[in-house]
Write a protein that holds these residues in place. Structure first.
Motif, PDB file in Angstrom:
ATOM      1  N   ALA A 400      32.898  -8.073 -29.542  1.00 38.35           N
ATOM      2  CA  ALA A 400      33.110  -9.411 -30.101  1.00 38.35           C
ATOM      3  C   ALA A 400      32.894 -10.477 -29.039  1.00 38.35           C
ATOM      4  N   GLY A 401      33.154 -10.127 -27.770  1.00 35.78           N
ATOM      5  CA  GLY A 401      32.991 -11.083 -26.685  1.00 35.78           C
ATOM      6  C   GLY A 401      31.556 -11.503 -26.433  1.00 35.78           C
ATOM      7  N   ILE A 402      30.604 -10.790 -27.035  1.00 33.55           N
ATOM      8  CA  ILE A 402      29.212 -11.221 -26.940  1.00 33.55           C
ATOM      9  C   ILE A 402      29.058 -12.620 -27.536  1.00 33.55           C
ATOM     10  N   PHE A 403      29.897 -12.925 -28.524  1.00 33.17           N
ATOM     11  CA  PHE A 403      29.772 -14.185 -29.254  1.00 33.17           C
ATOM     12  C   PHE A 403      30.927 -15.144 -28.999  1.00 33.17           C
ATOM     13  N   LEU A 404      31.892 -14.754 -28.153  1.00 32.42           N
ATOM     14  CA  LEU A 404      33.081 -15.581 -27.943  1.00 32.42           C
ATOM     15  C   LEU A 404      33.344 -15.779 -26.458  1.00 32.42           C
ATOM     16  N   ASP A 405      33.771 -16.955 -26.091  1.00 34.04           N
ATOM     17  CA  ASP A 405      34.073 -17.290 -24.704  1.00 34.04           C
ATOM     18  C   ASP A 405      35.528 -16.919 -24.411  1.00 34.04           C
ATOM     19  N   VAL A 406      35.773 -15.658 -24.111  1.00 34.24           N
ATOM     20  CA  VAL A 406      37.142 -15.168 -23.939  1.00 34.24           C
ATOM     21  C   VAL A 406      37.288 -14.354 -22.651  1.00 34.24           C
TER      22      VAL A 406
END
Length: 466
Positions: A400-406
């Motif tokens: 999911a972190g591919i698409f989220l700045d986390v």
């Protein structure tokens, strides 16, 4: 009333932490993930709970002998290298003051990460900490799942307003990461892997487990109802692992067949439309903004491959930021990298990304080792099962972190700390064959489940309480 109740809870926790320093760790995870201070309306709203309990925990450690030495593992070493590397990139940052401010914020997250394996050890403390982390976010899964069912998924599930998890994308990721933990916690109670030595809990352990299963399914619905494409992709990736780990798979298949094939249950139209934009990303403005941001981050890293631009480089403004873009769309949006990996590239260069990836890989491999060997070497089913849950949760985070700045999400660093603790638990626990063999003067009790409060019971059952 809610504010008064929370104030009383906080006031009651302070002397408990001063007496038992380890209680400060699950308390810090509770106030940072659940953010109870943001669930109030008047004088407690926005109360600096994390600061309070960090100071109290540090004060308690100073007078406590009940702690472990700092664990020098590959994960903790990589965390120290990461902190040092980020300090170097902050020194060379294009926005030096803003970079150092965020570096201090990141050090606060690492401080809790380093304190956790010092204070948390033994079955009782590990399980309590894991259950607090799970419960803090399972609450939003239950609440969001009920809302999704009642509204047919037509409206977004959002996180608590004013917190890091506000909005739909971050709460979707957080629930995704704890989803395997919710399932494992339900099995912990339902199958009674441990004896909690609390009569009320032992008596209702099976119903608590069933309730945990219900929360698991409501959380699944809540994740989908966030309408977050990143969480959806992560859900797609971890679902096979969840399915393969479940028993009575035939029942799940039968229910799905009846629901879809017979009753005709389908996903709500707003969700379907949102997910379909993954294939038609060229037509979706949000997706194109991501691609634009990724290009910006790549070009920043190419210009400064070792240092990147530093934390908070976007504070220099859109006109500076857009000079690194491959194209300019008809929008002016929040200048977020929209990705763990591209965000690290833009802020810390290829070197910072490499350190971060090594940290994640080491954590994943440690959990894999605990998962594969804990039951055989120690007889502790829960240790193996929670290692599996953390491993699957990490997989969801990285996808999911591919698409989220986390990249700086404190839950990720909590997972790292727990992996270090569980590895130590694996290495220090005696093998079942080494457990005390009962003599005629020491008959086996009828209930031989490992106890959370009775070390002798755990040893006689082949699982020492540590």
């Amino acid at each position: 009333m809610r504010d008064i109740l929370l104030a009383l809870i906080f006031a009651g926790l302070v002397p408990v932490i001063l007496r038992h320093a380890w209680v400060g760790i699950p308390t810090l995870f509770w106030v940072s993930l659940f953010t109870p201070q943001l669930q109030t309306w008047t004088f407690m709203h926005g109360f600096p709970a994390a600061m309070l309990f960090t100071v109290v925990t540090l004060a308690a450690i100073a007078f406590s002998k009940d702690r472990k030495p700092f664990p020098w593992t590959r994960e903790t070493v990589m965390l120290l290298i990461l902190a040092a590397y980020f300090a170097m990139t902050s020194h060379f940052a294009v926005n030096s003051s803003g970079a150092w401010d965020f570096w201090v914020h990141f050090m606060k997250i690492l401080l809790v990460t380093f304190l956790t394996p010092i204070l948390i050890h033994g079955e009782r403390r590990i399980l309590i900490t894991l259950l607090v982390i799970t419960g803090a976010l399972a609450f939003f899964g239950l609440k969001g799942g009920i809302f999704a069912v009642n509204t047919g998924g037509a409206h977004m599930v959002l996180g608590p307003s004013g917190s890091y998890l506000s909005g739909n994308t971050y709460i979707g990721l957080a629930m995704l990461m704890v989803l395997p933990l919710i399932l494992t916690s339900a099995r912990l109670f339902h199958r009674q892997w441990v004896d909690f030595s609390i009569p009320l809990i032992n008596r209702f352990a099976v119903p608590i487990g069933w309730a945990g299963y219900a929360v698991f399914w409501f959380t699944c619905a809540a994740i989908l109802a966030t309408h977050s494409r990143g969480a959806f992709v992560g859900m797609v990736v971890i679902t096979p692992f969840l399915f393969l780990h479940m028993r009575k798979k035939w029942l799940l298949v039968l229910v799905a067949f009846i629901g879809v094939g017979v009753i005709g249950v389908t996903a709500p139209e707003p969700l379907v439309e949102r997910w379909q934009t993954i294939k038609t990303y060229e037509e979706d403005q949000s997706a194109m903004q991501r691609i634009q941001s990724w290009g910006v981050a790549w070009n920043m890293a190419m210009e400064r491959p070792l240092t990147g631009m530093g934390f908070r480089n976007t504070a220099l403004g859109y006109d500076w930021w857009i000079t690194y873009a491959e194209f300019e769309g008809g929008w002016r949006h929040v200048l977020s990298p929209h990705s763990i990996y591209f965000g690290l590239l833009g802020q810390h260069g290829f070197g910072g990304l490499a350190v971060y990836l090594f940290l994640g890989a080491f954590t994943f491999l440690t959990l894999n080792r605990v998962r594969r060997t804990a039951k055989r070497r120690t007889g502790k089913i829960w240790l193996s099962e929670y290692a599996w849950a953390l491993q699957v949760g990490l997989a969801g985070y990285f996808i999911a972190g591919i698409f989220l700045d986390v990249a700086y999400f404190n839950l990720y660093y909590a997972f790292i700390a727990m992996s270090v603790i569980m590895r130590r638990e694996l290495e220090e626990a005696p093998k079942p064959a080494e457990a005390t063999v009962p003599t005629p003067a020491q008959p086996l009790p009828q209930d031989t489940r490992p106890s959370l409060s009775n070390p002798s019971l755990g040893a006689r059952s082949g699982v020492e309480r540590r």
